[in-house]
Design an enzyme around this catalytic site. Sequence first.
Site, mmCIF file in Angstrom:
data_model
loop_
_atom_site.group_PDB
_atom_site.id
_atom_site.type_symbol
_atom_site.label_atom_id
_atom_site.label_comp_id
_atom_site.label_asym_id
_atom_site.label_seq_id
_atom_site.Cartn_x
_atom_site.Cartn_y
_atom_site.Cartn_z
ATOM 1 C CG ASP B 93 4.424 -3.786 -4.668
ATOM 2 O OD1 ASP B 93 4.415 -3.593 -5.899
ATOM 3 O OD2 ASP B 93 3.506 -4.374 -4.076
ATOM 4 C CB SER B 94 9.624 -5.931 -6.034
ATOM 5 O OG SER B 94 9.084 -6.979 -5.252
ATOM 6 N N GLY B 95 6.378 -6.305 -6.813
ATOM 7 C CA GLY B 95 5.476 -7.295 -7.408
ATOM 8 C C GLY B 95 5.631 -8.666 -6.793
ATOM 9 N N GLY B 96 6.746 -8.894 -6.106
ATOM 10 C CA GLY B 96 7.024 -10.226 -5.578
ATOM 11 C C GLY B 96 6.026 -10.696 -4.542
ATOM 12 C CG ASP B 147 11.077 -9.019 -0.902
ATOM 13 O OD1 ASP B 147 10.297 -8.806 -1.856
ATOM 14 O OD2 ASP B 147 10.737 -8.889 0.283
ATOM 15 C CD GLN B 223 11.774 -10.883 3.345
ATOM 16 O OE1 GLN B 223 11.381 -11.433 4.379
ATOM 17 N NE2 GLN B 223 10.942 -10.205 2.547
ATOM 18 C CG ASP B 300 2.753 -0.747 2.380
ATOM 19 O OD1 ASP B 300 3.855 -1.176 2.785
ATOM 20 O OD2 ASP B 300 1.885 -1.498 1.880
ATOM 21 C CB CYS B 338 -12.687 11.723 13.785
ATOM 22 S SG CYS B 338 -11.966 11.872 12.141
ATOM 23 C CB CYS B 340 -12.238 13.207 8.700
ATOM 24 S SG CYS B 340 -13.533 11.966 8.826
ATOM 25 C CB CYS B 343 -16.159 12.440 11.944
ATOM 26 S SG CYS B 343 -15.635 10.705 11.901
ATOM 27 C CG HIS B 369 -13.308 7.741 9.857
ATOM 28 N ND1 HIS B 369 -13.155 8.800 10.719
ATOM 29 C CD2 HIS B 369 -13.035 6.622 10.577
ATOM 30 C CE1 HIS B 369 -12.822 8.341 11.910
ATOM 31 N NE2 HIS B 369 -12.737 7.021 11.854
#
Lengths: 401, 401
Positions: B93-96, B147, B223, B300, B338, B340, B343, B369
């Site tokens: 990401d940009s850090g903003g 942004d 935005q 994300d 599940c 995984c 589980c 999980h």
Amino acid sequence: MGLKFEIVARDKGTRARAGRISTPHGVVETPAFMPVGTAGTVKGMTQEHLEQLGVQMLLANTYHLYLRPGHETIRELGGLHRFMSWPHPILTDSGGFQVMSLKGLGRVTEDGVYFRSHIDGSLHFLSPEKAVEIQLALGADIIMTLDECVEYPSSHETLLRATKLTGRWARRGRQFYDEQELRQAGIGSRESGVGTEGESSSGSLAPSPESLAPSPSLFGIVQGGTDPALRRQSAEEIVGIGFEGYALGGLSVGEPKTEMYDTVEHTDGLLPEERPRYLMGVGTPEDLGECVARGVDLFDCVLPTRNARNAGVFTAEGKLVVKNARYARDEQPLDPQCECFVCRRYTRSYLRHLFMAGEMLAGILATYHNLYFYLDSLRRIRQSIQFGKLERNYPRVRAGH
Amino acid sequence: MGLKFEIVARDKGTRARAGRISTPHGVVETPAFMPVGTAGTVKGMTQEHLEQLGVQMLLANTYHLYLRPGHETIRELGGLHRFMSWPHPILTDSGGFQVMSLKGLGRVTEDGVYFRSHIDGSLHFLSPEKAVEIQLALGADIIMTLDECVEYPSSHETLLRATKLTGRWARRGRQFYDEQELRQAGIGSRESGVGTEGESSSGSLAPSPESLAPSPSLFGIVQGGTDPALRRQSAEEIVGIGFEGYALGGLSVGEPKTEMYDTVEHTDGLLPEERPRYLMGVGTPEDLGECVARGVDLFDCVLPTRNARNAGVFTAEGKLVVKNARYARDEQPLDPQCECFVCRRYTRSYLRHLFMAGEMLAGILATYHNLYFYLDSLRRIRQSIQFGKLERNYPRVRAGH
């Protein structure tokens, strides 16, 4: 009595032996190191990691599991193996060491130890009988009698008193265990259709399959500080009572290394050849080799795991503190000679960053590596014993077995 | 410009599409969820765990890596992929967002953002150019323009100002990126033997192989809050500048779900079909499905990982808080549906115990999980798109692609 111990090889020049302990949950090839899984988990490791590491037996702490989640809860959930999903051997300690090392929280009497929970301050009592009872509920493969471990240095009077108390407690623990065994045998036959109803100790719950599992083996603990006469007295008493294995307690409590090695050498010589010997709470990688050469079969220690969480890493070149600024741009693995997955993939610079940022992965990776270092060391030592070449590395150890 | 995006299937009844993003470090099959690896690690996961989970692309936070260990350090160590030993795609990401969400620590000006480090209080400045520069040093596969993201609700004036500033910053970021690309191309030919000495930006260090690697792709961010007119204005401006992918910022900041879904639907309709669309910081498992149906390709969110560390577990039956006393003797897996490894092996009672005892393994197992739950959900959604059956699950979403 589920434990069988075979010696498969002896080193020529030292007292070292390679053996196999058969427990209800599998074989442990000795000499072996048991990682410490205090509360039913080795901090930062999944059970998959432990299997990948080749861990054969875990140590779990009775004190912690008694307080949380409680031994009755674990019994109802089918025992510790099932609770933590670790179908391999487990050894539990008696709880005494933790109780007594909580300074100011414990009080030792002839009957047992009164102590306060470090979690909520509640008052508890641990007797030799209770220690066995809790461990039977947890259902480990090897369980320990309650002992009194005193600090170093202690006066001769203190040492003598603690050693004698340890002897009386060992006898009580053994007796309680034997009564439980008889009772268990009774339950066993009752559940085969002979007995009467309403005697299940777990109340309304159906008897779990674990209650019919082979019994854990009971180990006795030899005390006596670094005093050869007291160690002899204690060893004779404990061996006289008779256990399936023998532990050396009261070491690595502040005494100089040479005194520890001398005490191990002296005491191991007093224990029966045909039973496993367990050196409790020891030690550094160097200690492992020195003490195997003096006849020790089993070790446990928090050093590799606790150090790891504080950025202390064991390597073939010695210990390094990977948090140190000098590693900020070091692209080497933690230990260039190590073949663990951490050393094959991650750099010191990355580990250093993870520690500085307080990231969980720091402890995870360092713990894995340190355990690999310990387990791999013992695998090599065992191989040396089998090839009869261990004495090359420990020329100063007297043989005399 | 290293990014290729192909649409391999479209859902009949919704705007959903299944795609493939080809990056310098591999292919990402979309729709995809990126776990958040804030400081170059997904908290509690080894990179082996992430590979086992089938994670295709990670998100790392520029703000955190800039402050510690520093982007120059990471550049010198060969870039973020090599530093953290993750040879697969990474988006930074940009850090903003971090800078502005540190309440009281940041100040937005036309030039950029002044902020204080949460680690040591030191003063820093982040401009659209600097955000690109840092991300180029980290060397991710996809990087973002700076942004301004404002909270919900904000006045129309605030939204308008931030949206316009975001547009000007996007233009500056794009321009700086293009200049760096030209410069990089120059360095590339010089290193082929044409150039002069002494111009390497990394001082005395030899040029790393990464400096010749394919360039990261730059994404622009739209935005405009939940205001359709502002979103349109922002989308037109950002698309007008031209990026390799487009992100929807400023959502999941407190607005009602329906407004978020409406805004995603509206905005996705304004973005070019042939470029990937990334919805930043969203969201719940339900959000993923709803927003895929509205045309989103990338997500994300810290929800699965952060919730996991607080005992919040996602299951097919909804969320459960495994720390709750009701799970103390529950021998079911976290999610009985599940598959995984967590589980398959561990029970709720064990996880509950680990959380109560504050053990690292609690966070490790719950994180694994939850990530499996998210990744598996998106794999199923992608399959539904390929079979043209997604609309069955999202009957209320209008198609209109």
